[in-house]
Motif scaffolding. Structure first.
Motif, PDB file in Angstrom:
ATOM      1  N   THR A  96      46.482   9.510 -17.160  1.00 49.63           N
ATOM      2  CA  THR A  96      46.587   8.276 -17.937  1.00 49.63           C
ATOM      3  C   THR A  96      45.237   7.575 -18.028  1.00 49.63           C
ATOM      4  OG1 THR A  96      48.814   8.042 -17.145  1.00 49.63           O
ATOM      5  CG2 THR A  96      47.787   6.097 -18.052  1.00 49.63           C
ATOM      6  N   GLY A  97      44.640   7.313 -16.872  1.00 50.38           N
ATOM      7  CA  GLY A  97      43.362   6.611 -16.856  1.00 50.38           C
ATOM      8  C   GLY A  97      42.285   7.423 -17.535  1.00 50.38           C
ATOM      9  N   GLN A  98      42.315   8.734 -17.321  1.00 49.67           N
ATOM     10  CA  GLN A  98      41.284   9.586 -17.904  1.00 49.67           C
ATOM     11  C   GLN A  98      41.396   9.632 -19.419  1.00 49.67           C
ATOM     12  OE1 GLN A  98      42.297  12.987 -15.554  1.00 49.67           O
ATOM     13  NE2 GLN A  98      41.876  11.813 -13.701  1.00 49.67           N
ATOM     14  N   LEU A  99      42.628   9.641 -19.922  1.00 47.93           N
ATOM     15  CA  LEU A  99      42.741   9.674 -21.389  1.00 47.93           C
ATOM     16  C   LEU A  99      42.364   8.341 -22.001  1.00 47.93           C
ATOM     17  CD1 LEU A  99      45.568   8.567 -23.079  1.00 47.93           C
ATOM     18  CD2 LEU A  99      46.569  10.179 -21.508  1.00 47.93           C
ATOM     19  N   TYR A 100      42.638   7.238 -21.281  1.00 46.11           N
ATOM     20  CA  TYR A 100      42.175   5.934 -21.794  1.00 46.11           C
ATOM     21  C   TYR A 100      40.646   5.898 -21.844  1.00 46.11           C
ATOM     22  CZ  TYR A 100      46.840   3.901 -21.078  1.00 46.11           C
ATOM     23  OH  TYR A 100      48.154   3.617 -21.126  1.00 46.11           O
ATOM     24  N   PHE A 101      40.015   6.413 -20.799  1.00 47.00           N
ATOM     25  CA  PHE A 101      38.553   6.392 -20.783  1.00 47.00           C
ATOM     26  C   PHE A 101      37.997   7.320 -21.850  1.00 47.00           C
ATOM     27  CE2 PHE A 101      35.976   4.228 -17.478  1.00 47.00           C
ATOM     28  CZ  PHE A 101      36.920   3.279 -17.181  1.00 47.00           C
ATOM     29  N   GLY A 102      38.673   8.454 -22.072  1.00 48.32           N
ATOM     30  CA  GLY A 102      38.244   9.342 -23.144  1.00 48.32           C
ATOM     31  C   GLY A 102      38.315   8.634 -24.484  1.00 48.32           C
ATOM     32  N   ALA A 103      39.420   7.925 -24.698  1.00 50.22           N
ATOM     33  CA  ALA A 103      39.586   7.205 -25.961  1.00 50.22           C
ATOM     34  C   ALA A 103      38.515   6.131 -26.093  1.00 50.22           C
ATOM     35  CB  ALA A 103      40.975   6.582 -26.025  1.00 50.22           C
ATOM     36  N   ILE A 159      45.829  11.265  -4.619  1.00 47.38           N
ATOM     37  CA  ILE A 159      46.958  10.690  -5.363  1.00 47.38           C
ATOM     38  C   ILE A 159      46.794   9.180  -5.464  1.00 47.38           C
ATOM     39  CG2 ILE A 159      49.448  10.334  -5.326  1.00 47.38           C
ATOM     40  CD1 ILE A 159      49.692  12.996  -3.883  1.00 47.38           C
ATOM     41  N   VAL A 160      46.504   8.561  -4.316  1.00 49.17           N
ATOM     42  CA  VAL A 160      46.307   7.105  -4.305  1.00 49.17           C
ATOM     43  C   VAL A 160      45.146   6.733  -5.222  1.00 49.17           C
ATOM     44  CG1 VAL A 160      45.687   5.150  -2.857  1.00 49.17           C
ATOM     45  CG2 VAL A 160      47.248   6.864  -1.983  1.00 49.17           C
ATOM     46  N   VAL A 161      44.043   7.489  -5.117  1.00 47.83           N
ATOM     47  CA  VAL A 161      42.854   7.116  -5.883  1.00 47.83           C
ATOM     48  C   VAL A 161      43.091   7.262  -7.383  1.00 47.83           C
ATOM     49  CG1 VAL A 161      40.437   7.646  -6.317  1.00 47.83           C
ATOM     50  CG2 VAL A 161      41.302   7.677  -3.991  1.00 47.83           C
ATOM     51  N   THR A 162      43.664   8.409  -7.816  1.00 47.32           N
ATOM     52  CA  THR A 162      43.836   8.583  -9.268  1.00 47.32           C
ATOM     53  C   THR A 162      44.804   7.538  -9.818  1.00 47.32           C
ATOM     54  OG1 THR A 162      45.394  10.366  -8.762  1.00 47.32           O
ATOM     55  CG2 THR A 162      43.222  11.008  -9.519  1.00 47.32           C
ATOM     56  N   MET A 163      45.825   7.196  -9.030  1.00 51.75           N
ATOM     57  CA  MET A 163      46.784   6.195  -9.510  1.00 51.75           C
ATOM     58  C   MET A 163      46.114   4.831  -9.635  1.00 51.75           C
ATOM     59  SD  MET A 163      49.754   6.522 -10.488  1.00 51.75           S
ATOM     60  CE  MET A 163      50.615   5.259 -11.400  1.00 51.75           C
ATOM     61  N   ILE A 164      45.311   4.477  -8.642  1.00 47.21           N
ATOM     62  CA  ILE A 164      44.603   3.194  -8.697  1.00 47.21           C
ATOM     63  C   ILE A 164      43.671   3.174  -9.908  1.00 47.21           C
ATOM     64  CG2 ILE A 164      42.783   1.892  -7.532  1.00 47.21           C
ATOM     65  CD1 ILE A 164      44.273   2.462  -4.919  1.00 47.21           C
ATOM     66  N   LEU A 165      42.998   4.306 -10.162  1.00 41.75           N
ATOM     67  CA  LEU A 165      42.101   4.382 -11.323  1.00 41.75           C
ATOM     68  C   LEU A 165      42.888   4.224 -12.629  1.00 41.75           C
ATOM     69  CD1 LEU A 165      39.710   7.233 -10.178  1.00 41.75           C
ATOM     70  CD2 LEU A 165      39.181   4.802 -10.354  1.00 41.75           C
ATOM     71  N   ASN A 166      44.138   4.729 -12.643  1.00 45.66           N
ATOM     72  CA  ASN A 166      44.971   4.534 -13.831  1.00 45.66           C
ATOM     73  C   ASN A 166      45.106   3.063 -14.179  1.00 45.66           C
ATOM     74  OD1 ASN A 166      45.572   7.151 -14.280  1.00 45.66           O
ATOM     75  ND2 ASN A 166      47.618   7.091 -13.391  1.00 45.66           N
ATOM     76  N   PHE A 167      45.401   2.266 -13.154  1.00 46.42           N
ATOM     77  CA  PHE A 167      45.638   0.846 -13.430  1.00 46.42           C
ATOM     78  C   PHE A 167      44.345   0.141 -13.803  1.00 46.42           C
ATOM     79  CE2 PHE A 167      49.446   1.967 -11.078  1.00 46.42           C
ATOM     80  CZ  PHE A 167      50.391   1.484 -11.969  1.00 46.42           C
ATOM     81  N   ALA A 169      41.900   1.531 -15.407  1.00 45.36           N
ATOM     82  CA  ALA A 169      41.627   1.926 -16.793  1.00 45.36           C
ATOM     83  C   ALA A 169      42.545   1.178 -17.757  1.00 45.36           C
ATOM     84  CB  ALA A 169      41.814   3.434 -16.951  1.00 45.36           C
ATOM     85  N   PHE A 170      43.793   0.998 -17.357  1.00 50.01           N
ATOM     86  CA  PHE A 170      44.761   0.310 -18.213  1.00 50.01           C
ATOM     87  C   PHE A 170      44.268  -1.098 -18.553  1.00 50.01           C
ATOM     88  CE2 PHE A 170      48.449  -2.409 -18.850  1.00 50.01           C
ATOM     89  CZ  PHE A 170      49.202  -1.683 -19.744  1.00 50.01           C
ATOM     90  N   TRP A 171      43.840  -1.825 -17.518  1.00 54.62           N
ATOM     91  CA  TRP A 171      43.418  -3.204 -17.769  1.00 54.62           C
ATOM     92  C   TRP A 171      42.083  -3.252 -18.482  1.00 54.62           C
ATOM     93  CZ3 TRP A 171      47.184  -6.269 -17.957  1.00 54.62           C
ATOM     94  CH2 TRP A 171      48.265  -6.133 -17.085  1.00 54.62           C
ATOM     95  N   LEU A 172      41.244  -2.232 -18.283  1.00 52.43           N
ATOM     96  CA  LEU A 172      39.978  -2.219 -19.018  1.00 52.43           C
ATOM     97  C   LEU A 172      40.218  -2.000 -20.514  1.00 52.43           C
ATOM     98  CD1 LEU A 172      37.436  -0.407 -16.681  1.00 52.43           C
ATOM     99  CD2 LEU A 172      37.529  -2.813 -17.326  1.00 52.43           C
ATOM    100  N   VAL A 173      41.189  -1.144 -20.848  1.00 46.32           N
ATOM    101  CA  VAL A 173      41.512  -0.972 -22.272  1.00 46.32           C
ATOM    102  C   VAL A 173      42.014  -2.298 -22.831  1.00 46.32           C
ATOM    103  CG1 VAL A 173      42.967   0.213 -23.952  1.00 46.32           C
ATOM    104  CG2 VAL A 173      42.017   1.479 -22.050  1.00 46.32           C
ATOM    105  N   ALA A 174      42.875  -2.967 -22.060  1.00 46.98           N
ATOM    106  CA  ALA A 174      43.379  -4.276 -22.508  1.00 46.98           C
ATOM    107  C   ALA A 174      42.210  -5.216 -22.769  1.00 46.98           C
ATOM    108  CB  ALA A 174      44.308  -4.867 -21.446  1.00 46.98           C
TER     109      ALA A 174
END
Lengths: 377, 291
Positions: A96-103, A159-167, A169-174
């Motif tokens: 999730t986070g990686q695709l947001y950053f790619g976008a 697992i913890v790290v990638t999930m934290i990075l997801n969130f 990335a989510f707020w950075l896109v916002a």
């Protein structure tokens, strides 16, 4: 347990051939669909009718089929992003986070060349599209490499790290697309600016070129795992990091490498969905929805057992299922989110079926005993 | 300012309950990465139960019960079937995400019940969480049951030889842990923010998971960590209360996550480990199969 004249017993498997694994996966999918039929029953709908609607819309409908193909490309790329670290025994749930950053990377290129204000960018297409793809890969790889670095250097749970990075990335896109963020739509609709028509990814027979990227990657990744030294090292690390270290494989380099590769591919998934799907060409307001879809990458990766070629039919099936279910939900008046329910049921069935990778049920015929009733003839 | 502190303590409460549940399971050697899914289930089903019966008590009981059931399911996959604990936890997480979206959707919106009364302006669960931290610490480090649990988490084969039923002990811990996670979810949706919305936890479960690593498996450190992260979380929701006009509110939202990463990093450095030591259960995440 006795069934008829057979005695059923659990036996531990010593080996698992590719065909056996494929059969178990297929069985898991069938059982999940049967279980999911119960949800249709609970909603008062004939499951056979529902499945007929789902599959015919997804694979045999002129409106549904292109949607299925677009989602297939996306899911396949997400699956690869999951598979590469998975072969090294690591869990990438940060697609999730990686695709947001790619976008964001792809949009940054267009932004840099003035694509936000004008309806055309300054650079020719042949330069701009490769640049966008490169930036998308760099964006995804950049955020994923954090997880790989922390795993390799400090052994922090990925697992913890990638999930934290997801969130994050989510707020950075916002931040980027809302309330005056740099990528905000000039019309101010809480979404990103629209890509100029000149930078749309070219379509070949109505299908984005990213399809060829995804299919090409399938072959490349298959060859990498089967034939190359680095593929061997990744697999060795996945079997046992301690043994790999003993064999001279860097336990720092492998986690970083698999996350960089996985992240780059997830970045392309982001490029695909926001810059190559006809009718989208922007980061829409409900971008969280694309992140949730990345969960299918985990499911496809688990079902295909990390095999990039096996991932193709699996991803195609699930893209069809998720598109078709979304359609059936409207047509058959089922509650919202039935496609999410499918996601959940699939996942838990899959987990239960993991058992059969290690055990098998053996049936042995019980010899008919002659019954002595004590009456002489 | 007082209101901000009270809200921070309430947010900490949820982290404490969820992370305590995870800590108990991990002490027995079972890793449950599905904590976010268990919380989603507890929050959603607790919300629906409370709304349709208009009883908070039933809501919380349903939250605890579904948490316990999911703990049992995780135990079945990872103890009885001897499966990969990460795969099972992932399964529970995605199941939770998927099914609660479908089940809860017709209930989108506020709970519509009178708010739970506070004690000195703070949710009663805050006080309960401190009592529970004490109980968990006491049981784990001062009782024979605690010794059993820890021995199962450290070396199940040795524990089994010395007469401990490994499977039963682990089941006890994952079920108790699941109940606490389910309760944490129910506290979120019934007390902290009584509004149902799709996927509304947005990472609470994963922060709680990180908290357990942060606590070095010590309930008192876990309480300290919860207070820290609860305050950070609350700060990210209402930055204007403390520092008006500084940074976008979206950037503030990333800060608790970024600090979680930074804390995990410091905890994992060799310097920290040699100075403070970590009591990571040796057998964490490894299935134990009797032969």
């Amino acid at each position: 347990m006795r069934v008829g004249s057979y005695e059923l017993k659990l036996k531990r498997r010593l080996t698992l051939t590719g065909w056996q694994a494929a059969l178990i996966s297929l069985l898991a999918i069938v059982v999940a669909l049967a279980l999911f039929g119960v949800i249709f029953l609970l909603a008062g709908i004939n499951p056979f009718l529902a499945y007929k609607e789902i599959f015919s819309y997804a694979f045999a409908n002129p409106y549904g089929l292109p949607l299925t193909i677009n989602r297939f490309i996306f899911l396949l790329l997400c699956t690869f992003a999951f598979i590469i670290p998975f072969r090294a025994g690591l869990w990438n749930i940060g697609m999730t986070g990686q695709l947001y950053f790619g976008a964001l990377g792809a949009f940054a290129v267009v932004f840099a060349f003035g694509g936000r204000a004008s309806r055309s960018a300054d650079l020719p297409l042949v330069l701009l599209i490769p640049l966008m793809l490169l930036a998308a890969a760099l964006g995804g790889a950049g955020i994923a490499s954090i997880a790989g670095y922390l795993k390799g250097k400090y052994n922090i749970n990925e697992i913890v790290v990638t999930m934290i990075l997801n969130f994050i990335a989510f707020w950075l896109v916002a931040f980027m697309i809302k309330e005056g963020g740099p990528f905000m739509n000039p019309g101010g609709r809480g979404e990103s600016f629209e890509l100029p028509t000149s930078v749309y990814a070219p379509l070949i027979m109505g299908v984005p070129i990213t399809l060829f990227l995804a299919l090409g990657l399938a072959v490349l990744l298959y060859l990498m795992f089967a034939k190359t030294r680095i593929g061997y090292q990744i697999r060795a690390y996945g079997k046992s990091p301690a043994a790999a270290k003993y064999a001279g494989i860097s336990t720092f380099r492998i986690p970083v490498l698999v996350f960089v590769m996985g992240g780059a591919i997830a970045g392309w998934a982001g490029y695909h969905y926001f810059a190559a799907v006809p009718g989208v060409y922007k980061i829409p307001r409900n971008y969280g929805f694309f992140g949730d879809l990345a969960f299918y990458g985990i499911i496809c990766g688990l079902i295909s057992q990390g095999n990039p070629l096996a991932a193709i039919p699996v991803a195609l099936l699930f893209s069809g299922l998720s598109i078709g279910t979304r359609f059936a939900q409207g047509k058959l008046h089922i509650g919202f989110g039935v496609d999410y329910a499918l996601l959940g049921v699939l996942m838990i069935t899959l987990v239960a079926f993991q058992f059969f990778y290690r055990y098998k049920i053996v049936g042995t015929k019980i010899e008919e005993e002659t019954i002595d009733v004590g009456v002489s003839r | 300012m007082w209101e901000f502190l009270a809200r921070s303590l309430e947010a900490s409460t949820i982290f404490t309950f969820a992370a305590l549940g995870e800590l108990i399971g991990q002490r027995s050697g079972i890793l449950n990465v599905g904590i976010e899914g268990v919380m989603l289930f507890g929050a959603t089903l607790g919300f629906i139960a409370a709304q349709s019966t208009e009883s908070y008590l039933i809501g919380f009981l349903v939250g605890i019960a579904i948490g316990g059931l999911l703990g049992l399911l995780h135990g079945f996959f990872s103890i009885t079937l001897g499966g990969d604990q990460v795969v099972s936890g992932m399964g529970i997480w995605i199941l939770g995400f998927g099914l609660t979206t479908y089940i809860g959707n017709p209930y989108t919106g506020p709970l519509g019940l009178e708010r739970i009364p506070t004690i000195f302006g703070i949710s009663p669960f805050f006080y309960l969480s401190i009592v529970l931290v004490f109980i968990t610490w006491f049981v784990l480090s001062r009782t024979s049951l605690g010794l059993t649990i820890r021995s199962v988490g450290e070396n199940p084969a040795v524990a089994e030889v010395s007469g401990v039923n490994v499977a039963r002990t682990r089941y006890l811990c994952v079920i108790a842990g699941g109940m606490l996670m389910g309760l944490a979810g129910a506290i979120y949706s019934l007390d902290y923010n009584p509004v149902w919305n799709y996927n509304f936890l947005m990472g609470w479960g994963f922060i709680a998971l990180a908290l357990v690593f942060f606590s070095m498996w010590n309930p008192w450190l876990l309480l300290g960590g919860s207070l820290l992260f609860g305050t950070l979380w609350q700060l990210s929701l209402n930055p204007q209360l403390v520092l008006p006009g500084l940074l976008s509110r979206y950037i503030w939202r990333t800060i608790p996550f970024a600090i979680t990463l930074a804390v995990l990093l410091i905890m994992s450095t060799r310097w920290f480990r040699t100075k403070w030591g970590a009591a990571k259960p040796e057998a964490l995440g490894e299935p134990y199969i009797k032969d």
